[in-house]
Design a protein around this motif. Sequence first.
Motif, PDB file in Angstrom:
ATOM      1  N   TYR A  96      -4.406 -18.514  19.519  1.00 50.76           N
ATOM      2  CA  TYR A  96      -5.318 -16.593  18.622  1.00 50.76           C
ATOM      3  C   TYR A  96      -6.580 -17.830  17.948  1.00 50.76           C
ATOM      4  O   TYR A  96      -6.998 -18.955  17.870  1.00 50.76           O
ATOM      5  CB  TYR A  96      -4.271 -16.198  18.177  1.00 50.76           C
ATOM      6  N   TRP A  97      -6.093 -16.924  16.654  1.00 51.29           N
ATOM      7  CA  TRP A  97      -7.299 -17.676  15.540  1.00 51.29           C
ATOM      8  C   TRP A  97      -6.668 -18.348  14.140  1.00 51.29           C
ATOM      9  O   TRP A  97      -7.205 -19.004  13.386  1.00 51.29           O
ATOM     10  CB  TRP A  97      -7.315 -16.401  14.600  1.00 51.29           C
ATOM     11  N   HIS A 155     -13.063   0.514  14.248  1.00 50.19           N
ATOM     12  CA  HIS A 155     -12.836  -1.087  14.951  1.00 50.19           C
ATOM     13  C   HIS A 155     -12.439  -0.282  16.698  1.00 50.19           C
ATOM     14  O   HIS A 155     -12.460  -1.616  17.558  1.00 50.19           O
ATOM     15  CB  HIS A 155     -11.912  -1.620  14.419  1.00 50.19           C
ATOM     16  N   TRP A 198     -13.404 -19.584  19.703  1.00 44.91           N
ATOM     17  CA  TRP A 198     -13.846 -18.822  20.236  1.00 44.91           C
ATOM     18  C   TRP A 198     -15.636 -18.813  20.136  1.00 44.91           C
ATOM     19  O   TRP A 198     -16.522 -19.503  19.977  1.00 44.91           O
ATOM     20  CB  TRP A 198     -13.229 -17.310  19.490  1.00 44.91           C
ATOM     21  N   PHE A 250     -13.518 -11.567  29.484  1.00 48.21           N
ATOM     22  CA  PHE A 250     -12.902 -12.061  28.369  1.00 48.21           C
ATOM     23  C   PHE A 250     -15.065 -11.349  28.274  1.00 48.21           C
ATOM     24  O   PHE A 250     -15.807 -12.375  28.656  1.00 48.21           O
ATOM     25  CB  PHE A 250     -12.688 -12.797  27.671  1.00 48.21           C
ATOM     26  N   ASP A 287      -7.494 -12.352  13.833  1.00 45.09           N
ATOM     27  CA  ASP A 287      -6.566 -11.500  13.021  1.00 45.09           C
ATOM     28  C   ASP A 287      -5.258 -11.776  12.343  1.00 45.09           C
ATOM     29  O   ASP A 287      -4.794 -11.829  11.273  1.00 45.09           O
ATOM     30  CB  ASP A 287      -5.692 -10.797  14.829  1.00 45.09           C
ATOM     31  N   TYR A 345      -2.249   0.201  25.368  1.00 47.08           N
ATOM     32  CA  TYR A 345      -2.249  -0.959  24.361  1.00 47.08           C
ATOM     33  C   TYR A 345      -1.277   0.004  23.022  1.00 47.08           C
ATOM     34  O   TYR A 345      -1.435   1.234  22.530  1.00 47.08           O
ATOM     35  CB  TYR A 345      -3.938  -0.507  24.030  1.00 47.08           C
ATOM     36  N   TRP A 377     -16.827 -10.572  25.617  1.00 48.76           N
ATOM     37  CA  TRP A 377     -17.980 -11.404  24.724  1.00 48.76           C
ATOM     38  C   TRP A 377     -18.362 -12.635  25.149  1.00 48.76           C
ATOM     39  O   TRP A 377     -18.973 -13.078  25.218  1.00 48.76           O
ATOM     40  CB  TRP A 377     -17.640 -10.442  23.709  1.00 48.76           C
ATOM     41  N   GLY A 428     -11.676  -9.343  12.201  1.00 48.19           N
ATOM     42  CA  GLY A 428     -11.393  -9.482  13.679  1.00 48.19           C
ATOM     43  C   GLY A 428     -10.985 -11.404  14.279  1.00 48.19           C
ATOM     44  O   GLY A 428     -11.072 -11.877  15.529  1.00 48.19           O
ATOM     45  N   ASP A 444     -17.280  -5.927  19.465  1.00 49.35           N
ATOM     46  CA  ASP A 444     -17.874  -6.805  20.965  1.00 49.35           C
ATOM     47  C   ASP A 444     -18.321  -6.269  21.494  1.00 49.35           C
ATOM     48  O   ASP A 444     -18.722  -6.744  22.066  1.00 49.35           O
ATOM     49  CB  ASP A 444     -15.679  -6.172  21.766  1.00 49.35           C
ATOM     50  N   ARG A 484      -0.345 -15.568  21.338  1.00 50.16           N
ATOM     51  CA  ARG A 484      -0.737 -14.587  20.564  1.00 50.16           C
ATOM     52  C   ARG A 484       0.356 -14.444  19.023  1.00 50.16           C
ATOM     53  O   ARG A 484       0.435 -15.638  18.638  1.00 50.16           O
ATOM     54  CB  ARG A 484      -0.080 -13.311  21.379  1.00 50.16           C
TER      55      ARG A 484
HETATM   56  C1  9WN Z   1      -6.408  -5.848  17.511  1.00 55.88           C
HETATM   57  C2  9WN Z   1     -10.652  -6.864  20.942  1.00 55.88           C
HETATM   58  C3  9WN Z   1     -10.444  -7.795  19.844  1.00 55.88           C
HETATM   59  C4  9WN Z   1     -11.109  -8.909  19.374  1.00 55.88           C
HETATM   60  C5  9WN Z   1      -9.979  -9.736  18.149  1.00 55.88           C
HETATM   61  C6  9WN Z   1      -9.420 -10.014  18.207  1.00 55.88           C
HETATM   62  C7  9WN Z   1      -8.403  -8.618  19.025  1.00 55.88           C
HETATM   63  C8  9WN Z   1      -7.078  -7.272  18.416  1.00 55.88           C
HETATM   64  C9  9WN Z   1      -5.673  -6.842  18.739  1.00 55.88           C
HETATM   65  O1  9WN Z   1      -8.969  -8.237  20.169  1.00 55.88           O
HETATM   66  O2  9WN Z   1      -8.109  -8.257  17.978  1.00 55.88           O
HETATM   67  O3  9WN Z   1      -8.153  -5.578  16.987  1.00 55.88           O
HETATM   68  O4  9WN Z   1      -5.203  -6.353  19.244  1.00 55.88           O
HETATM   69  O5  9WN Z   1      -5.570  -8.421  18.977  1.00 55.88           O
HETATM   70  O6  9WN Z   1      -8.760 -10.518  17.948  1.00 55.88           O
HETATM   71  O7  9WN Z   1     -11.599 -10.201  17.306  1.00 55.88           O
HETATM   72  O8  9WN Z   1     -12.244  -7.855  18.828  1.00 55.88           O
HETATM   73  O9  9WN Z   1     -11.192  -8.075  22.051  1.00 55.88           O
END
Ligand code: 9WN
Length: 404
Positions: free
Chosen positions: A333-334, A68, A339, A392, A155, A80, A394, A153, A33, A186
């Motif tokens: 999500y992914w 990370h 994104w 957000f 997940d 978190y 980025w 990245g 990020d 999520r």
């Molecule tokens: C775990 C912060 C990060 C991104 C990742 C995204 C998400 C984290 C999470 O958020 O991951 O690292 O808690 O879900 O998948 O790409 O860097 O924005």
Amino acid sequence: MDVTRATAVLDGNWLGSSTVPSRSLYPHQWSWDSAFIAIGLRHRAPARARRELLTLFSAQWRDGRVPHILFDPGTPADAYFPGPSFWRAGRTSGLVQPPVHARAVLAVHRTEPDRTFLATLYPKLRAWHEYLRTHRDAGGRGLVAIVHPWESGMDNSPAWDGPLARVTPSTGFVRRDLDHGAAADRPSDDDYGRYVRLASDYRDRGYTGFGEFVVEDPGFNALLADAELALAGIADELGLPAAAATHRESAARVAKAMQETLWDDGFFFARDVRTGRRVPEYTCAGLLPLLLPDLAVAPALLATATGPRFRLGHVHGVPSHDLTAPAFDPGRYWRGPSWANVGWLVRQGLLHHGEHTLAEHLRADLVETALRTDFAEYVDPLTGAGHGARSFGWTAALTLDLLA
Ligand code: 9WN
């Protein structure tokens, strides 16, 4: 006006020496990020962009890895999960994320040249890439392996479902992400149980070696090859032509290994190192090798990108998963949503391969979508509706870059 709105997001997320991806969902500094954020920030506040990257690298481990997450000491420990007490690694996590930092450092320098900044970060970037090359070549083919889905990245990418199935889920932890994000947007509880198990196993091995999840990800490796090309650019700026040539050779080696090992029938797939087999899922990670200018297979990859699986130019952004696959989910999500960082990277790739019309279409779409959704974390590729966090980091930063 648009620039002002995007800048306001980055100002709101600024902690004083780094930027959080989201005040609610991700209240610390994240590795990739920060690189994307610096790429946008350089247009408005280059000194802050330099600070962002220098802060991240101040947390680099002695073995060269860039963690990370760098936890903010001013944020409550339970904001978190998993936090510092889980990782037991001081102020950081022990995982990594894709190496987009060299590209960010070079971009920041080109916007406002600062030789001290470049000379400070060059050896750190070298050590970072060296860590990946020497400690992560699990398959012995010159490719980096990730040891956790968070390292990609991306997940909960469907490409990780197979390798993750070998992992016994942990229980007895509390997800904090669901305090801020809709459960349907999520990863599932089952995914989280496996993420936690893999992370605690890795921690208990002293953050070395390989466990049940060992995967060569085409996204991560393409970004490493691109980062080596950026490092060559940095070495050139510093008057080190021999080092620059070495970085270019290294990029070419990764590209060749990707093509030999991950390429099959018009696409780059992840490879499960434990089974030795490619994972037959078409995810957006397989489009990232478009970043490499000398990619011989680019025409075939472009055909896949514009075909029914990704429909570039006919949907919003770049879908994170194959639109025709049973696992495609436009909001989760992914596993389907688009994104901004992937869209931004694929646009660079399109420009490298002469696809100017498509690149411009994607640029305009990314900007319109970001502004309309209040800089959503990800969007439904079919409707353009926003999902996940708003404001957000980025998304705002890369919008600034696309408007520059
Ligand atoms: C775990 C912060 C990060 C991104 C990742 C995204 C998400 C984290 C999470 O958020 O991951 O690292 O808690 O879900 O998948 O790409 O860097 O924005």
